[in-house]
Design a protein around this motif. Structure first.
Motif, mmCIF file in Angstrom:
data_model
loop_
_atom_site.group_PDB
_atom_site.id
_atom_site.type_symbol
_atom_site.label_atom_id
_atom_site.label_comp_id
_atom_site.label_asym_id
_atom_site.label_seq_id
_atom_site.Cartn_x
_atom_site.Cartn_y
_atom_site.Cartn_z
ATOM 1 N N ILE A 157 -15.539 34.493 -26.137
ATOM 2 C CA ILE A 157 -16.663 35.062 -26.880
ATOM 3 C C ILE A 157 -16.126 35.945 -27.993
ATOM 4 C CG2 ILE A 157 -18.662 36.594 -26.706
ATOM 5 C CD1 ILE A 157 -19.015 35.609 -23.827
ATOM 6 N N ILE A 158 -16.471 35.613 -29.227
ATOM 7 C CA ILE A 158 -15.930 36.324 -30.385
ATOM 8 C C ILE A 158 -17.050 36.801 -31.301
ATOM 9 C CG2 ILE A 158 -13.792 34.961 -30.347
ATOM 10 C CD1 ILE A 158 -14.950 33.531 -32.892
ATOM 11 N N ASP A 159 -16.718 37.750 -32.144
ATOM 12 C CA ASP A 159 -17.603 38.166 -33.226
ATOM 13 C C ASP A 159 -17.397 37.191 -34.381
ATOM 14 O OD1 ASP A 159 -18.580 41.095 -32.395
ATOM 15 O OD2 ASP A 159 -16.476 40.876 -31.850
ATOM 16 N N GLY A 160 -18.380 36.371 -34.647
ATOM 17 C CA GLY A 160 -18.229 35.369 -35.699
ATOM 18 C C GLY A 160 -18.904 34.075 -35.296
ATOM 19 N N ARG A 161 -18.343 32.967 -35.773
ATOM 20 C CA ARG A 161 -18.942 31.665 -35.526
ATOM 21 C C ARG A 161 -18.135 30.873 -34.509
ATOM 22 N NH1 ARG A 161 -23.110 30.996 -38.845
ATOM 23 N NH2 ARG A 161 -23.156 32.217 -40.773
ATOM 24 N N SER A 162 -18.830 29.996 -33.788
ATOM 25 C CA SER A 162 -18.185 29.155 -32.789
ATOM 26 C C SER A 162 -17.250 28.155 -33.463
ATOM 27 C CB SER A 162 -19.233 28.401 -31.964
ATOM 28 O OG SER A 162 -20.118 29.279 -31.327
ATOM 29 N N GLY A 163 -16.258 27.712 -32.711
ATOM 30 C CA GLY A 163 -15.331 26.723 -33.255
ATOM 31 C C GLY A 163 -14.242 26.395 -32.262
ATOM 32 N N LYS A 164 -13.419 25.448 -32.637
ATOM 33 C CA LYS A 164 -12.294 25.029 -31.811
ATOM 34 C C LYS A 164 -11.009 25.206 -32.605
ATOM 35 C CE LYS A 164 -14.758 21.435 -29.167
ATOM 36 N NZ LYS A 164 -14.417 21.860 -27.805
ATOM 37 N N LEU A 165 -9.944 25.645 -31.928
ATOM 38 C CA LEU A 165 -8.649 25.727 -32.579
ATOM 39 C C LEU A 165 -8.010 24.342 -32.606
ATOM 40 C CD1 LEU A 165 -7.144 29.002 -31.102
ATOM 41 C CD2 LEU A 165 -8.278 28.673 -33.288
ATOM 42 N N PRO A 166 -7.363 23.975 -33.711
ATOM 43 C CA PRO A 166 -6.765 22.634 -33.774
ATOM 44 C C PRO A 166 -5.586 22.465 -32.832
ATOM 45 C CG PRO A 166 -6.182 23.940 -35.703
ATOM 46 C CD PRO A 166 -7.205 24.728 -34.962
ATOM 47 N N VAL A 167 -4.872 23.558 -32.530
ATOM 48 C CA VAL A 167 -3.687 23.478 -31.671
ATOM 49 C C VAL A 167 -3.731 24.624 -30.675
ATOM 50 C CG1 VAL A 167 -1.172 23.492 -31.574
ATOM 51 C CG2 VAL A 167 -2.323 22.452 -33.531
ATOM 52 N N LYS A 168 -3.462 24.327 -29.406
ATOM 53 C CA LYS A 168 -3.418 25.357 -28.376
ATOM 54 C C LYS A 168 -1.981 25.860 -28.220
ATOM 55 C CE LYS A 168 -7.364 23.780 -25.648
ATOM 56 N NZ LYS A 168 -8.145 25.011 -25.764
ATOM 57 N N PRO A 169 -1.788 27.145 -27.884
ATOM 58 C CA PRO A 169 -0.444 27.686 -27.677
ATOM 59 C C PRO A 169 0.188 27.088 -26.427
ATOM 60 C CG PRO A 169 -2.083 29.301 -27.039
ATOM 61 C CD PRO A 169 -2.828 28.172 -27.686
ATOM 62 N N PRO A 170 1.539 27.102 -26.351
ATOM 63 C CA PRO A 170 2.218 26.472 -25.212
ATOM 64 C C PRO A 170 1.997 27.190 -23.890
ATOM 65 C CG PRO A 170 3.787 27.621 -26.627
ATOM 66 C CD PRO A 170 2.484 27.622 -27.348
ATOM 67 N N ILE A 171 1.701 28.496 -23.897
ATOM 68 C CA ILE A 171 1.434 29.221 -22.663
ATOM 69 C C ILE A 171 0.088 29.923 -22.802
ATOM 70 C CG2 ILE A 171 3.874 29.584 -22.127
ATOM 71 C CD1 ILE A 171 3.582 32.445 -23.120
ATOM 72 N N GLU A 172 -0.530 30.198 -21.661
ATOM 73 C CA GLU A 172 -1.831 30.842 -21.659
ATOM 74 C C GLU A 172 -1.678 32.346 -21.876
ATOM 75 O OE1 GLU A 172 -3.846 29.800 -18.054
ATOM 76 O OE2 GLU A 172 -4.868 28.128 -19.027
ATOM 77 N N ILE A 173 -2.265 32.833 -22.950
ATOM 78 C CA ILE A 173 -2.312 34.262 -23.243
ATOM 79 C C ILE A 173 -3.778 34.631 -23.405
ATOM 80 C CG2 ILE A 173 -1.626 36.082 -24.861
ATOM 81 C CD1 ILE A 173 0.769 34.399 -25.605
ATOM 82 N N PRO A 174 -4.212 35.735 -22.833
ATOM 83 C CA PRO A 174 -5.630 36.083 -22.903
ATOM 84 C C PRO A 174 -6.197 35.966 -24.312
ATOM 85 C CG PRO A 174 -4.481 37.637 -21.500
ATOM 86 C CD PRO A 174 -3.432 36.746 -22.103
ATOM 87 N N LEU A 175 -7.296 35.218 -24.428
ATOM 88 C CA LEU A 175 -8.085 35.075 -25.647
ATOM 89 C C LEU A 175 -7.433 34.213 -26.714
ATOM 90 C CD1 LEU A 175 -9.334 38.754 -26.066
ATOM 91 C CD2 LEU A 175 -10.378 36.906 -24.784
ATOM 92 N N VAL A 176 -6.229 33.713 -26.480
ATOM 93 C CA VAL A 176 -5.524 32.940 -27.496
ATOM 94 C C VAL A 176 -5.544 31.469 -27.113
ATOM 95 C CG1 VAL A 176 -3.343 32.585 -28.691
ATOM 96 C CG2 VAL A 176 -4.058 34.896 -28.069
ATOM 97 N N GLY A 177 -6.030 30.615 -27.997
ATOM 98 C CA GLY A 177 -5.970 29.187 -27.776
ATOM 99 C C GLY A 177 -7.218 28.566 -27.179
ATOM 100 N N ASP A 178 -8.163 29.376 -26.705
ATOM 101 C CA ASP A 178 -9.392 28.816 -26.140
ATOM 102 C C ASP A 178 -10.343 28.388 -27.262
ATOM 103 O OD1 ASP A 178 -8.545 29.244 -23.596
ATOM 104 O OD2 ASP A 178 -9.737 31.049 -23.247
ATOM 105 N N ASP A 179 -11.346 27.580 -26.893
ATOM 106 C CA ASP A 179 -12.460 27.349 -27.802
ATOM 107 C C ASP A 179 -13.162 28.681 -28.041
ATOM 108 O OD1 ASP A 179 -11.803 24.693 -27.721
ATOM 109 O OD2 ASP A 179 -13.339 24.158 -26.254
ATOM 110 N N ARG A 180 -13.922 28.768 -29.119
ATOM 111 C CA ARG A 180 -14.557 30.027 -29.482
ATOM 112 C C ARG A 180 -16.080 29.910 -29.449
ATOM 113 N NH1 ARG A 180 -10.538 33.232 -31.956
ATOM 114 N NH2 ARG A 180 -8.587 32.552 -31.011
ATOM 115 N N ALA A 181 -16.725 30.831 -28.773
ATOM 116 C CA ALA A 181 -18.186 30.946 -28.779
ATOM 117 C C ALA A 181 -18.540 32.179 -29.596
ATOM 118 C CB ALA A 181 -18.737 31.060 -27.363
ATOM 119 N N GLY A 182 -19.029 31.978 -30.795
ATOM 120 C CA GLY A 182 -19.300 33.090 -31.699
ATOM 121 C C GLY A 182 -20.736 33.572 -31.630
#
Length: 562
Positions: A288-313
């Motif tokens: 959940i972000i401040d802004g508009r929803s969207g998808k990142l084109p590339v996910k990071p190699p390891i899971e880091i909080p809030l990084v690499g997920d789809d975005r619900a704005g």
């Protein structure tokens, strides 16, 4: 209305043509990737030529329903491949299998080998078949955490965060060198709950008591011979022999076909007029972000909080909510939430817009695999919350902090200098950790936001803040545990939420379900709406991870099985 007669005539001609053909006796479905609960949103035109859309749980359920209504089709073969799926997704699939079996269709699972996830699903089927030389791999649950504090320190990077409690461990991966006692306790009770779900499924599927199911799990892994001897599977056969196996006792040959082949020979339901009252579907998926929803084109190699997920704005979700609130034909709303949370301001903006819906029409939440922290916050306007027993939810709490990079710049021999006016203008600067005074300010802010979170949950669940706090403070629960603690109203999936929404709105079982999306033109707040709220002004402009006055984000905890 004008085109409906032509649609009906086209369906009538198609039905006659399909009735003349003969569908395969069994339809095979190869499950080789994770299945989202709902169909993927429409993609940009340029992406439609590069990848195929994923099959969703909802679409698979519609296919199973068509098979159930065609007496010429005897059953389904599930060809299972090891793929990471959440416990909640596997429970969705198990429900579909159970519904298909209740219609009199036979469901057979076949796999080259079974993992915990695929075996859990297979136990819902009539038969479990294994390929020769295949195995049933070790069954059970394990969770491994990664902690980067010491590694980041070697590069001169430090994470300085304030958490409402040690259970709010979303940033432990950055701030800790090893697993804390609270996180270990939390992971233990989650895995214990999931393990009980596994034992229950094995007991029902293999007709065993709890001790027998535990013995089957503890006796794994099994080779193909041991799997037969211990009744872990029903037969060991190659895929080429499936038709012969399915034909046993029928006296006639069996044809196995793909869905693409079967659907051209199957009758489809008559078209319905696209008017009348319906159940609207909204979704909040990803961070959940401040802004508009969207998808990142590339996910990071390891899971880091809030990084690499789809975005619900919030800009996207709020607009979609306002559109549904003003639509008189949308008699009820199902909100699908699959999110670990994120920005507290965006979560509150969504909650306010959803409150406007709940004031006009029934609002039911269907939780996906994860609906925690900000994902639970946005669920509070609902009059009814549905979750799978294996879903992850709760994590009612907040944290804030920043990434300190001054050591990294020093190692690179880069010089940075800051000129600032205002006593606390550099409180979120990445040049240094918080001072004692600044830490007190940040802690006070977190306490205040957490108090607001408690009040929101307490009001929604008809409890007092004092009753909520022992099950809050960042603690994460499975859906079954949340149900026992009154954070969830019903154990079930998306279909259960739709049924409840129809009931609350007085709609028939045949009422349409239609997903609503954000309009292209902005919809301003309704004239009768109140102010944006103290919470929204307090945390205006919150950023993710760094310079974030408050994050309502959930931990990365065990959620997928292969």
């Amino acid at each position: 209305m004008i085109l409906f007669p032509f649609r009906y005539l086209r369906w009538l001609v198609s039905s006659v043509r399909r009735s003349l053909g003969k569908p395969p006796g069994y339809v095979v479905f190869v499950l080789e990737q994770d299945l989202p609960a709902l169909p993927d949103p429409p993609r940009p035109l340029w992406q439609r030529f590069t990848s195929r859309p994923r099959l969703s749980i909802r679409e698979l359920g519609e296919r199973f329903d068509l098979i159930a209504n065609d007496p010429r089709i005897k059953g389904v073969v599930l060809h299972l491949r090891p793929v990471g799926m959440s416990m909640a997704t596997l429970q969705d699939l198990r429900e579909l299998v159970g519904r298909l079996r209740q219609s009199g269709r036979r469901v057979v699972a076949w796999a080259p080998f079974y993992t915990t996830g695929t075996y859990y699903l297979a136990c819902a089927c009539d038969e479990i078949l294994l390929m020769p030389v295949g195995t049933v791999q070790p069954l059970g649950f394990a969770s491994t955490g990664m902690f980067l504090r010491d590694g980041l320190a070697r590069f001169g990077i430090e994470a300085d965060f304030v958490q409402i409690s040690p259970y709010k461990s979303a940033v432990d991966v950055l701030t800790k060198s090893q697993m804390s006692g609270e996180l270990r306790e939390q992971v233990t009770w989650l895995l214990d709950s999931q393990h009980k779900e596994l034992l229950s499924a094995i007991g029902k599927g293999r007709v065993l008591d709890e001790e027998g199911a535990q013995a089957l799990v503890d006796g794994s892994p099994y080779g193909d011979d041991a799997a037969i001897e211990n009744r872990v599977v029903d037969a060991v056969i190659p895929e080429e022999a499936l038709a012969e196996r399915l034909a046993q006792g029928t006296g006639s040959p069996v044809v196995i076909g793909t869905w693409e082949r079967a659907r051209t020979k199957m009758r489809t339901p008559a078209p319905m007029l696209g008017r009348g009252r319906y159940v609207a579907v909204l979704r909040i998926e990803g961070t959940i972000i401040d802004g508009r929803s969207g998808k990142l084109p590339v996910k990071p190699p390891i899971e880091i909080p809030l990084v690499g997920d789809d975005r619900a704005g919030d800009l996207t979700v709020v607009q979609a909510a306002r559109l549904v609130a003003s639509d008189k034909r949308a008699a009820a709303v199902v909100l699908y939430v699959n999110s670990r949370g994120g920005s507290a301001t965006a979560s509150e903006a969504m909650r306010q817009a959803l409150n406007a819906i709940a004031a006009r029409k029934p609002l039911v939440v269907a939780m996906g695999p994860v609906a925690g922290s900000g994902g639970y916050w946005v669920s509070t306007p609902a009059s009814w919350i549905v979750a799978r027993p294996g879903a992850l939810t709760g994590s009612i709490g907040v944290l804030t902090g920043k990434i300190v990079t001054s050591g990294m710049w020093s190692k690179l021999m880069f010089s940075r200098e800051t000129v600032a006016f205002g006593q606390h203008a550099t409180i979120e600067s990445d040049d240094r950790p918080y001072s004692d005074e600044e830490r007190g300010i940040v802690t006070s802010e977190i306490d205040r936001v957490y108090k607001l979170f408690l009040e929101v949950v307490a009001k929604a669940r008809r409890m007092s803040p004092e009753e909520v706090h022992p099950i809050a403070a960042g603690r994460v629960w499975t859906g079954r545990q949340a149900f026992e603690r009154k954070l969830v109203d019903e154990l079930g999936g998306f279909d259960a939420a739709v049924r409840k929404a129809r009931t609350l709105a007085g709609l028939p079982d045949t009422a349409r379900v239609r997903e609503s999306r954000a309009p292209k033109r902005m919809i301003p707040p309704p004239a009768t709406a109140g102010a944006a709220g103290y919470f929204g002004y307090l945390l205006e402009g919150a950023a993710l991870l760094s310079r974030a006055p408050a994050l309502a984000v959930m931990e990365y905890l065990p959620g997928e099985l292969t």
